[in-house]
Enzyme design. Structure first.
Site, short mmCIF file in Angstrom:
data_model
loop_
_atom_site.label_atom_id
_atom_site.label_comp_id
_atom_site.label_asym_id
_atom_site.label_seq_id
_atom_site.Cartn_x
_atom_site.Cartn_y
_atom_site.Cartn_z
N GLY A 201 0.81 -1.21 0.00
CA GLY A 201 0.00 0.00 0.00
C GLY A 201 0.84 1.25 0.00
N GLY A 203 1.73 5.27 1.64
CA GLY A 203 1.93 5.86 2.95
C GLY A 203 0.69 6.48 3.54
CB VAL A 206 -0.71 0.65 4.05
CG1 VAL A 206 0.05 -0.37 4.90
CG2 VAL A 206 -1.78 -0.05 3.22
N GLY A 207 0.52 3.14 5.55
CA GLY A 207 1.50 3.68 6.49
C GLY A 207 0.84 4.43 7.64
CD GLU A 245 18.79 5.28 7.48
OE1 GLU A 245 19.10 6.45 7.16
OE2 GLU A 245 18.56 4.39 6.65
CB CYS A 279 20.26 7.96 3.67
SG CYS A 279 20.65 6.34 4.37
#
Length: 476
Positions: A201, A203, A206-207, A245, A279
């Site tokens: 899904g 964000g 579902v998030g 993170e 990152c």
């Protein structure tokens, strides 16, 4: 054409609560490669219920049994290593060599690191009559990104299993194929039903449902700082732990005694690895003002050797940006650098020659970048290096630390003791001295808006554990 039409809940592939799909795009061609079902809050409810039911028993599973589960995961993963590399190239455009040598092995590497950490990890400490116990936190919601997809899945799943937690994973909607394959590996490895659950899904659905769910005890998320802040704000409603993170704008201090030719060439090339979508990428290179022109020329020459193109070809060293929105963002950031007066010495706007389609950008280097410029302060998340000048060591450290982020950093010097002293002054979660290799057992995470908590190895366990004081436990 790949079809990801079912979630994995309670040890089974199950139909979604309602059927709506999202197209998955091959970034090398900008064409559809498959589709993924879009879950909703009802799917999250089912997954959390399965995880909560499994936790009732899994929290008490012995160390030996958890080691066996992880070892079975390693064995099943190794059987499908080549396939994992292939799907990562398809979903996010990593060149074949990088997917084979770095992306796919990272997944099994985290499983193996968790095994080694678990063998001798102490889950309690006795202090006289008191026992201080470390117990699994419960159900963990996981949100993972598209740039190192299986790396970030495995580095969360491995410590969760090792510590006795159960979980619900929402992988990236941009790059879900590796998550599908990993879930097949989980199933083949015989991970107990409900311990690991997968809901596809976006964000916003579902998030959000996962991070705000009262049945979730902790969120472990990797992504942008903006995303991390949104998850934390939503999770605050139920006072759950959030391990993050997040973004980075890492500084690479090249001291005046460094071997400029070797260091700048090596470090400029490293920024282009994974198309700059890392990152921890050292995208701010700090050099003495007096050596700016020399450094710029070396960096430009180094990135001229980058071979951009079809990620399935052996000769390709840099693939496309993983998705269209990020492709446009990187292009806009490159143009912003030009508009703000940075000196373009390599790359620039537009697609590279020979790449008429797909989300390809040129490996780009800017010199004479001022610390206040946008490309020196905001995370580009693309193959863009900014070279910044400094007058002395103190100013270099000040510029390096003058950032909202604090994920990674580096120091280059022929004097190792000097490099150690500068590394100690940098406000960042990781510092690489003189091109040191990564260490999968070392804690991974950052200061400031780069997040909180640590991943990798035994340090990852702490986020998944609660601490209980049992007074009188050892009384005679």
């Amino acid at each position: 054409m790949r079809t990801l039409h079912k979630h994995y809940i309670g040890g089974e592939w199950v139909d979604a609560n309602s059927f709506s799909v999202r197209d998955i795009t091959n970034p090398a061609t900008a064409r559809k490669s498959g589709e993924m079902v879009l879950g909703n809050a009802a799917d999250v409810d089912r997954a959390v219920a399965a995880a909560r039911a499994a936790f009732e028993t899994f929290q008490f599973v012995s160390r030996e049994d958890r080691l066996e589960i992880l070892q079975n995961l390693v064995a099943e993963y190794q059987k499908r290593m080549a396939e994992m590399a292939e799907v990562i190239t398809l979903e996010m455009g990593a060149p074949k060599f990088l997917a084979t040598r770095a992306h796919a092995p990272a997944g099994v590497g985290h499983l193996m690191a968790a095994i080694e950490a678990l063998k001798n990890y102490s889950f309690f400490e006795d202090r006289g009559p008191t026992r201080i116990a470390k117990e699994p936190i419960g159900v963990v919601g996981m949100i993972t990104p598209w740039n190192w997809p299986i790396n970030q899945i495995a580095c969360k799943v491995a410590p969760a299993i090792a510590t006795g937690c159960t979980m619900v994973l929402k992988p990236s909607e941009v790059a879900p194929y590796s998550a599908q394959l990993f879930t097949e590996i989980v199933h083949a490895a015989g991970v107990p039903a409900g311990v690991y659950n997968l809901v596809y899904g976006e964000g916003q659905s579902v998030g959000e449902a996962l991070s705000g769910h009262p049945g979730v005890d902790m969120m472990s998320v990797t992504g942008s700082t903006r995303m991390g802040a949104a998850v934390q704000a939503n999770a605050a409603k139920t006072i759950k732990r959030v391990a993050q993170e997040l973004g980075g704008k890492s500084a690479n201090i090249v001291l005046d005694d460094a071997d400029l030719e070797a260091v700048v060439a090596r470090e400029a090339a490293s920024v282009m690895r994974n198309t700059g979508q890392t990152c921890t990428a050292l995208t701010r290179m700090l050099v003495p003002h007096s050596r700016m022109d020399e450094a710029a020329a070396i960096a430009a020459q180094a990135v001229s050797t980058v071979v951009t193109g079809d990620p399935n070809k052996d000769e390709t060293t840099m693939g496309p940006i993983a998705h269209e929105a990020q492709f446009h963002k990187v292009g806009e950031m490159i143009q912003t650098g030009i508009n703000e007066g940075a000196r373009l010495v390599a790359g620039g706007p537009g697609r590279p020659d020979g790449c008429p389609e797909g989300f390809f950008v040129k490996p780009t280097v800017f010199a004479d970048v001022k610390p206040e410029m946008t490309i020196a302060r905001e995370e580009v998340f693309g193959p863009v290096l900014s070279i910044i000048g400094y007058k002395d060591e103190d100013e270099a450290v000040r510029i390096a630390n003058d950032s909202l982020y604090g994920l990674s950093g580096a120091v280059q010097s022929k004097d190792h003791a000097r490099a150690q002293r500068v590394a100690a002054r940098m406000r960042t979660g990781m510092v690489y001295i003189n091109g040191a290799a990564g260490d999968i057992s070392a804690p991974f995470g950052g200061y400031k808006q780069s997040g909180n908590g640590r991943e990798w190895g035994d340090h990852a366990f702490a986020d998944f554990l609660e601490v209980k004081s049992i007074l009188g436990h050892n009384a005679s």
